[in-house]
Design an enzyme around this catalytic site. Structure first.
Site, PDB file in Angstrom:
ATOM      1  N   LYS A  76       0.873  -1.177   0.000  1.00  0.00           N
ATOM      2  CA  LYS A  76       0.000   0.000   0.000  1.00  0.00           C
ATOM      3  C   LYS A  76       0.905   1.221   0.000  1.00  0.00           C
ATOM      4  O   LYS A  76       1.832   1.315   0.803  1.00  0.00           O
ATOM      5  CB  LYS A  76      -0.901   0.032   1.233  1.00  0.00           C
ATOM      6  CG  LYS A  76      -1.759   1.304   1.254  1.00  0.00           C
ATOM      7  CD  LYS A  76      -2.818   1.278   2.326  1.00  0.00           C
ATOM      8  CE  LYS A  76      -2.332   1.860   3.625  1.00  0.00           C
ATOM      9  NZ  LYS A  76      -3.452   2.137   4.564  1.00  0.00           N
ATOM     10  N   HIS A 146     -12.280  11.487  10.423  1.00  0.00           N
ATOM     11  CA  HIS A 146     -12.736  10.566   9.382  1.00  0.00           C
ATOM     12  C   HIS A 146     -12.762   9.117   9.882  1.00  0.00           C
ATOM     13  O   HIS A 146     -13.765   8.410   9.741  1.00  0.00           O
ATOM     14  CB  HIS A 146     -11.797  10.704   8.176  1.00  0.00           C
ATOM     15  CG  HIS A 146     -12.160   9.837   7.023  1.00  0.00           C
ATOM     16  ND1 HIS A 146     -13.260  10.063   6.244  1.00  0.00           N
ATOM     17  CD2 HIS A 146     -11.571   8.722   6.523  1.00  0.00           C
ATOM     18  CE1 HIS A 146     -13.342   9.135   5.312  1.00  0.00           C
ATOM     19  NE2 HIS A 146     -12.317   8.308   5.458  1.00  0.00           N
ATOM     20  N   GLN A 147     -11.646   8.687  10.474  1.00  0.00           N
ATOM     21  CA  GLN A 147     -11.564   7.280  10.917  1.00  0.00           C
ATOM     22  C   GLN A 147     -12.555   6.987  12.040  1.00  0.00           C
ATOM     23  O   GLN A 147     -13.060   5.864  12.157  1.00  0.00           O
ATOM     24  CB  GLN A 147     -10.148   6.936  11.422  1.00  0.00           C
ATOM     25  CG  GLN A 147      -9.019   7.231  10.462  1.00  0.00           C
ATOM     26  CD  GLN A 147      -9.065   6.400   9.208  1.00  0.00           C
ATOM     27  OE1 GLN A 147      -9.530   5.268   9.210  1.00  0.00           O
ATOM     28  NE2 GLN A 147      -8.600   6.969   8.109  1.00  0.00           N
ATOM     29  N   ASN A 168     -13.126  15.115  22.105  1.00  0.00           N
ATOM     30  CA  ASN A 168     -12.217  15.371  20.989  1.00  0.00           C
ATOM     31  C   ASN A 168     -11.510  16.693  21.221  1.00  0.00           C
ATOM     32  O   ASN A 168     -12.128  17.645  21.703  1.00  0.00           O
ATOM     33  CB  ASN A 168     -12.999  15.422  19.666  1.00  0.00           C
ATOM     34  CG  ASN A 168     -12.062  15.397  18.465  1.00  0.00           C
ATOM     35  OD1 ASN A 168     -11.244  14.498  18.341  1.00  0.00           O
ATOM     36  ND2 ASN A 168     -12.162  16.382  17.598  1.00  0.00           N
ATOM     37  N   SER A 208      -4.750  12.395  15.842  1.00  0.00           N
ATOM     38  CA  SER A 208      -3.386  12.634  15.351  1.00  0.00           C
ATOM     39  C   SER A 208      -2.544  13.266  16.448  1.00  0.00           C
ATOM     40  O   SER A 208      -1.670  14.084  16.157  1.00  0.00           O
ATOM     41  CB  SER A 208      -3.424  13.579  14.151  1.00  0.00           C
ATOM     42  OG  SER A 208      -4.431  13.229  13.258  1.00  0.00           O
ATOM     43  N   THR A 230      -1.930   6.250  16.834  1.00  0.00           N
ATOM     44  CA  THR A 230      -0.469   6.393  16.785  1.00  0.00           C
ATOM     45  C   THR A 230       0.142   5.412  15.800  1.00  0.00           C
ATOM     46  O   THR A 230       0.170   4.206  16.055  1.00  0.00           O
ATOM     47  CB  THR A 230       0.126   6.188  18.198  1.00  0.00           C
ATOM     48  OG1 THR A 230      -0.408   7.196  19.046  1.00  0.00           O
ATOM     49  CG2 THR A 230       1.639   6.307  18.175  1.00  0.00           C
ATOM     50  N   ASP A 231       0.605   5.950  14.679  1.00  0.00           N
ATOM     51  CA  ASP A 231       1.170   5.109  13.628  1.00  0.00           C
ATOM     52  C   ASP A 231       2.470   5.691  13.085  1.00  0.00           C
ATOM     53  O   ASP A 231       2.898   5.371  11.988  1.00  0.00           O
ATOM     54  CB  ASP A 231       0.141   4.916  12.502  1.00  0.00           C
ATOM     55  CG  ASP A 231      -0.368   6.251  11.957  1.00  0.00           C
ATOM     56  OD1 ASP A 231       0.105   7.308  12.432  1.00  0.00           O
ATOM     57  OD2 ASP A 231      -1.209   6.239  11.053  1.00  0.00           O
ATOM     58  N   LYS A 235       4.169  10.283  17.638  1.00  0.00           N
ATOM     59  CA  LYS A 235       2.750  10.412  17.973  1.00  0.00           C
ATOM     60  C   LYS A 235       2.471   9.712  19.303  1.00  0.00           C
ATOM     61  O   LYS A 235       3.165   8.753  19.674  1.00  0.00           O
ATOM     62  CB  LYS A 235       1.877   9.787  16.887  1.00  0.00           C
ATOM     63  CG  LYS A 235       1.663  10.668  15.675  1.00  0.00           C
ATOM     64  CD  LYS A 235       0.562  10.041  14.833  1.00  0.00           C
ATOM     65  CE  LYS A 235       0.330  10.786  13.553  1.00  0.00           C
ATOM     66  NZ  LYS A 235      -0.597  10.055  12.684  1.00  0.00           N
TER      67      LYS A 235
END
Ligand code: NAD
Length: 330
Positions: A76, A146-147, A168, A208, A230-231, A235
């Site tokens: 990807k 979005h997620q 949030n 994020s 966290t990716d 983060k």
């Protein structure tokens, strides 16, 4: 051009095709199976490339791998463009390339935006299915982008949730998630971070953030926390002390300790890599999951390339059954 690829042709599946083809339960099955295959060493991810490209504030990279059991090989390519929302596009942009493992020829080009959201939601869902208390009733959402909408829809299918609470960092984003809860038919309340911890039986973090949004003392015993945002190195969504207090699971340990949520607890020597259990081992019955009702379980869903390949392969398989998609010759 025809719709069914003949030998040597490439199948193109658009974003719209993928939305038609891959439902939440297809994604759940594909992700659960590939996590189990990873734990058996039947499938492995290649090292991730993810770079700030110094343009448009974008993070760009590749995630790839090979599932020997499912014969799925590919990558990807994509990343995160924070300015996209103002252009009417989602901030995440990605495309999946699948190759024939026998010849190396390109087999399919698959739009990856919807699939990324649905496979990420499937990941936290798999963790809830295997780790959350069966009597979980309140779902806490930290994040409302979005997620988060995909996460919410998938999570509520795993337990008999009666209420959604949300916090949030950008309160103006919360009503859009509230609309999803309304659509599902569950009460929805915006609360403080402390209140979210006090009420929730399951918490999903999907922001994020670069600093802890949830502190250890706010989380009640027995909670399952799925850290999904966290990716990337740097983060962070939760207090490292919360990670240290929990029984910790992940999609892939190597990724968790470098770019996932556990990177901070590892750096602070609060936990070691050996303390983290791959969720695939729980799925396969090779490791225990939650061992008491009071235990806090934490799933670090870092997002592995094999998840993307698994859902893209599911899309290709479903396309073969339904005739959706377009075949082209390069
Ligand atoms: P989005 O831009 O639609 O929403 C961003 C969310 O993060 C919102 O809730 C926003 O309020 C919050 N946020 C933005 N900046 C922040 C900051 N500086 N501090 C704290 N919170 C902040 O993004 P999205 O598509 O919903 O993605 C959310 C996160 O999920 C991103 O970090 C993304 O990289 C990550 N992600 C992870 C996976 C995975 O497999 N683990 C997959 C896809 C996305």
């Amino acid at each position: 051009m025809s719709t069914a690829p003949t030998d040597g042709q490439i199948l193109l599946l658009s974003e719209e095709d993928c939305q038609k083809l891959v439902g939440r339960s297809d994604a759940f099955t594909a992700v659960e199976n590939v996590f189990a295959a990873m734990a058996r060493d039947d499938a492995y991810n290649f090292p991730v490339i993810r770079e700030a490209i110094g343009y448009a504030n974008a993070l760009y990279g590749f995630k790839s791998g090979f599932d020997k059991a499912g014969l799925t090989l590919g990558l990807k390519s994509g990343g995160y463009w924070p300015g996209n929302a103002q252009k009417g596009l989602t901030n995440h942009q990605s495309t999946v390339f699948l190759f024939d493992p026998d010849t190396g020829r390109l087999k399919a080009l698959v739009g990856g935006n919807y699939l990324t959201a649905v496979r990420t939601a499937a990941s936290s869902s798999v963790s809830i299915a295997h780790l959350a208390r069966k009597d979980a009733r309140v779902l806490g959402m930290v994040g409302a982008g979005h997620q988060a909408q995909f996460q919410l829809r998938a999570a509520v299918e795993q337990r008999d949730f009666e209420k959604i609470v949300c916090w949030n960092p950008h309160p103006d984003m919360i009503p859009a998630l509230g609309k999803v809860a309304e659509d599902i038919g569950l009460p929805f309340e915006a609360v403080s971070q402390e209140e979210l911890g006090a009420q929730s039986d399951v918490i999903i973090t999907i922001t994020s953030a670069f600093e802890p949004l949830l502190m250890r003392d706010w989380i009640k015993p027995g909670t399952h926390v799925a850290c999904m945002g966290t990716d990337t190195k740097g983060k962070q969504e939760v207090d490292p002390a919360l990670v240290a207090a929990a029984r910790v699971f992940t999609d892939e340990v190597a990724q968790s300790i470098t770019i996932g949520e556990t990177q901070h607890a590892i750096a602070a020597d609060l936990i070691a890599a050996g303390d983290i259990t791959p969720i695939g081992a729980v799925i396969d019955g090779a490791a225990s999951g939650r061992t008491s009702d009071d235990q806090i379980t934490l799933f670090d869903g870092t997002g592995v390339g094999l998840q993307d390949l698994a859902v893209a392969q599911a899309a290709v398989d479903l396309a073969a059954k339904t005739g959706v998609g377009t075949a082209v010759t390069l």
